[in-house]
Design an enzyme around this catalytic site. Structure first.
Site: not given
Ligand code: BGC
Length: 780
Positions: A361-362, A488, A592-593
């Protein structure tokens, strides 16, 4: 890890003034050249020493078995990995009796410069052999942005001091030996010597090798043509065998005299074309390159980049390091996508074999926004690639018992390449991310051909997926259960807010698109009932909220979990996934992000300013940024919430991710999403760029460190320049029709009468939230 200052700070180039063999692999990534079709890591011309040799062709991969301790229904059977193809960059050098190898003798001087305006990697070196012969070597390398199959090197050696005999061997090398790969030995086996020889050829100026991959059945052809300029009695010969084709050039150089080899290299690959057809194809590409000639290729490259910079440049006053990093980032993102042409844009571009060369998806969420507003043609190509893979996505959905299309979490050729469900297919949000990229591109360009030919179908098939993946409960509320959002460290959760909001937008966009394109709707079998069901689901989507805390939940129940014990987590225990079991990460509050924070950026209309500030303050102390995709998003929302210093610090982290090797893995390839995120942090963070219905909105604010920030956006055929100072912003129409944008909420008409100058409202003052211990922004 890069422990010394590796590069000088200059506005338009990245210069390394000494060779550090300990970080060779990192610099090979930083100095990689690519056009999105061909990628050459910045390996030294002579091939050795090297960190990781790498020549890649977008889409060329090998298949290998995926490891499962226990089998399960729907697990992908075959993994895909990018392979190192035939290396066309090698030019070996022998000086008198000794190989020019920088591990021996004395390196008097060594400099490499990545020139961001000319699009070349230049190298100069002076070296004294162990026996005392001194030579100066200069090389210039490019991967052509105008001729996508072509790369070229000009290599020159000069005798210094005494006369010497030199031999240059220009080679094509297939199946070169690589450092031992980690991980599954079966995958390693499949990827060792992946190319089976089919044809080899050498003459007095040309070389050619044709190979084929064993399992994926792809034919790869690489050919080279040479122009040699040397003293009288320079001799040239060619030879080839299965995996090496070599041109040998020998000359005796008087002091100050030079031997120069210009090498043009053409690449081609195909899953269907025959061996003679592939040989012909690369010979034709060589002929075209020779027709331009070395100087012509340089001129075309410069012209291409002048045009790009006029549309895309970002200017930063007050911080030279960020200025350089921003241009470095733009350059590499352009390289990753410019000529990808209906192929994926991998997470590492074509700069290394990290993540097996997969795209995630980046691409849609981080890389395509930048390209949408600066090089939109590349976006159409990237999304047409997704469209080309629809059949595989439909099959995957059917396999999972779902409707529509389920795009893969990671892939090269379109099928799911993830062997780990919780951080793989369960991250269904990739489907909404693709839909979002379609809508962004169509709104920014008005490209109705694209919408009709590919966009509508992408929106429809992803909307169908959401409708079948989610369900209405007894009260009519629409839930999407058992999915993984961007974070994640939470997996297979119910009602991830980001996923729900993005799915909502996807469902509505599909319903709108079929209204605009009734013929397409009929072809795809969409009737009114179906599109009404999409709207119903979208309007009823659940957004979990904790009333006591007054914050949105990242997913239903998230705020009830135990908080991660950050205080007793040592700095060396990050990234957490390498030191703690996923089971423990999954049941604690640790992020995580950016996830909810990303929702606030991409689906901003669902959150008012106070909610943004409160949510940001809640999630900041939980977010550890174990992914390079996080800092740029946190920069955007920090800026929006008025935390300009924090936004600046996150911008620095995103910008220096690779130049300072912050995650210690730049050797595997560049973090293309984080590079694109540098632009995001500057343009969406300090520029405040957001989509605003059919138009654009800006809410600029400068951090103290910048005295000026300027950038360009292309929108509906107009080119805008936005220039931001400490207390006002100016919007100038450079070309195209006038546009109405918003500046901090107020409509502003930007036309040909000169810049529209707008004052800056005061920045809200709020206490800056803290990060988990040891996890403050990095980079300086
Ligand atoms: C991140 C993903 C990302 C992938 C590739 C992972 O560490 O969590 O969001 O897509 O890296 O960059």
């Amino acid at each position: 890890m890069i422990t010394h200052r590796s590069y000088t700070v200059e506005p338009w180039c990245v210069r390394e003034t000494e060779l550090h063999l300990d970080v060779l692999a990192q610099s090979e990534s930083v100095f990689a050249l690519s056009n999105g079709h061909v990628g050459w890591r910045g390996n030294l011309d002579e091939g050795e020493p090297h960190g990781l040799p790498g020549s890649y062709l977008n889409g060329v991969h090998e298949l290998h078995p995926l490891p499962y301790a226990e089998a399960g229904y729907g697990y992908p059977e075959s993994g895909q990995s990018v392979i190192d193809v035939t290396n066309g960059k090698i030019l070996r050098l022998l000086v008198d009796d000794e190989p020019f190898d920088l591990r021996y003798g004395q390196v008097v001087a060594h400099e490499r410069v990545l020139d961001l305006r000319r699009g070349v990697l230049e190298r100069t070196c002076e070296w004294t052999s162990p026996a005392g012969s001194t030579v100066r070597v200069r090389s210039t390398r490019l991967v052509s942005l105008t001729q996508r199959a072509v790369a070229a090197v000009a290599y020159e050696v000069e005798a210094v001091g005494d006369r010497c005999r030199v031999v240059i061997q220009s080679e094509l090398v297939a199946n070169e030996s690589l450092p031992e790969p980690d991980g599954d030995p079966r995958a390693a086996r499949a990827l060792t010597s992946p190319l089976e020889p089919e044809e080899h050829f050498a003459s007095r100026n040309k070389l050619r090798l044709v190979h084929r991959t064993r399992r994926s059945g792809l034919r790869v052809a690489v050919a080279a043509d040479h122009t040699v300029t040397g003293p009288p009695r320079t001799t040239i010969s060619g030879e080839s065998d299965a995996d090496v084709a070599r041109l040998t050039v020998t000359a005796v150089l008087e002091p100050g005299r030079r031997l120069r080899v210009e090498k043009l290299v053409a690449h081609g690959w195909s899953g269907v074309r025959s061996r003679p057809a592939m040989s012909g194809q690369v010979e034709a590409a060589l002929a075209a390159a020779a027709h331009s000639g070395w100087d012509g290729l340089l001129a075309e490259q410069r012209e291409y980049l002048d045009d790009f910079w006029s549309r895309a440049d970002v200017e930063v006053d007050g911080d030279e390091e960020i200025q350089q990093a921003a241009r470095f980032a733009l350059f590499h993102v352009l390289q990753a996508g410019a000529r990808a042409e209906r192929r994926a844009i991998p997470a590492k571009g074509l700069t290394g074999s990290g993540y097996d060369g997969h795209a995630f998806w980046d691409t849609e969420t981080f890389v395509l926004p930048l390209l949408t507003y600066t090089a939109p043609d590349a976006v159409a190509e990237a999304l047409r690639w997704r469209h080309d893979t629809l059949d595989a996505a439909r099959e995957r959905a059917a396999q999972l018992g779902l409707d529509g299309a389920a795009f893969p979490w990671r892939t090269i050729e379109g099928s799911e390449g993830s062997a780990y469900w919780p951080a793989g297919t369960a991250a269904f949000h990739v489907n909404a991310d693709i839909a979002d990229a379609v809508v962004r591109y169509v709104t920014a360009t008005g490209d109705t051909d694209f919408e009709r030919e590919a966009g509508v179908e992408l929106l429809v098939e992803t909307a169908r997926l959401w409708r079948s993946l989610g369900h209405h409960d007894a009260h009519g509320t629409f839930h999407i259960d058992g999915v993984t959002g961007p974070d994640e460290y939470s997996a297979v959760v119910d009602d991830n807010t980001y996923t729900n909001l993005m799915a909502r937008a996807n469902l509505l966009a599909a319903a709108d698109a079929v209204e605009r394109h009734p013929q397409q709707a009929a072809r795809l079998g969409v009737d009114e009932e179906e599109s009404a069901a999409w709207r119903d689901a979208a309007e009823a989507v659940h957004l979990p909220y904790n009333d006591d805390l007054g914050v949105h939940e990242q997913h239903a129940g998230f705020t009830r979990y135990q908080r991660w014990d950050f205080e007793n987590t040592a700095p060396g225990q990050y990234p957490l996934m390498l030191h703690f079991p996923y089971f423990d990460l999954y049941r604690k509050q640790v992020v995580k992000q950016a996830d909810l924070v990303l929702a606030m950026y991409l689906c901003g209309s669902h959150f008012d300013d106070e909610q943004v500030a409160r949510n940001f303050a809640y999630y900041e102390p939980l977010t550890v940024r174990d992914s390079s995709l996080s800092a740029c998003v946190q920069a955007v929302i920090a800026a929006q919430a008025g935390h300009l210093r924090l936004a600046y610090d996150y911008t620095v982290e995103a910008a220096l991710m690779d130049l300072a090797d912050l995650e210690h893995n730049t050797r595997d390839g560049l973090h293309i999403a984080s590079l694109a995120g540098t632009w995001t942090a500057l343009v969406a963070g300090f520029g405040g760029l957001r989509r605003d219905g059919d138009s654009l909105a800006f809410a600029p604010r400068l951090p103290e460190r910048f005295s000026r920030l300027a950038f360009h956006v292309q929108f509906l055929g107009s080119r805008l320049r936005v220039e931001i100072g400490p207390d006002k912003a100016a919007y100038t129409l450079l070309s195209g029709p006038s546009v109405t944008i918003r500046h901090h909420g107020t409509p502003v008409r930007v036309n040909g009468d000169g810049p529209a100058v707008c004052p800056m409202p005061p920045t809200p003052v709020r206490p800056a939230p803290a990060q988990p211990p040891h996890r403050g922004p990095g980079g300086r």
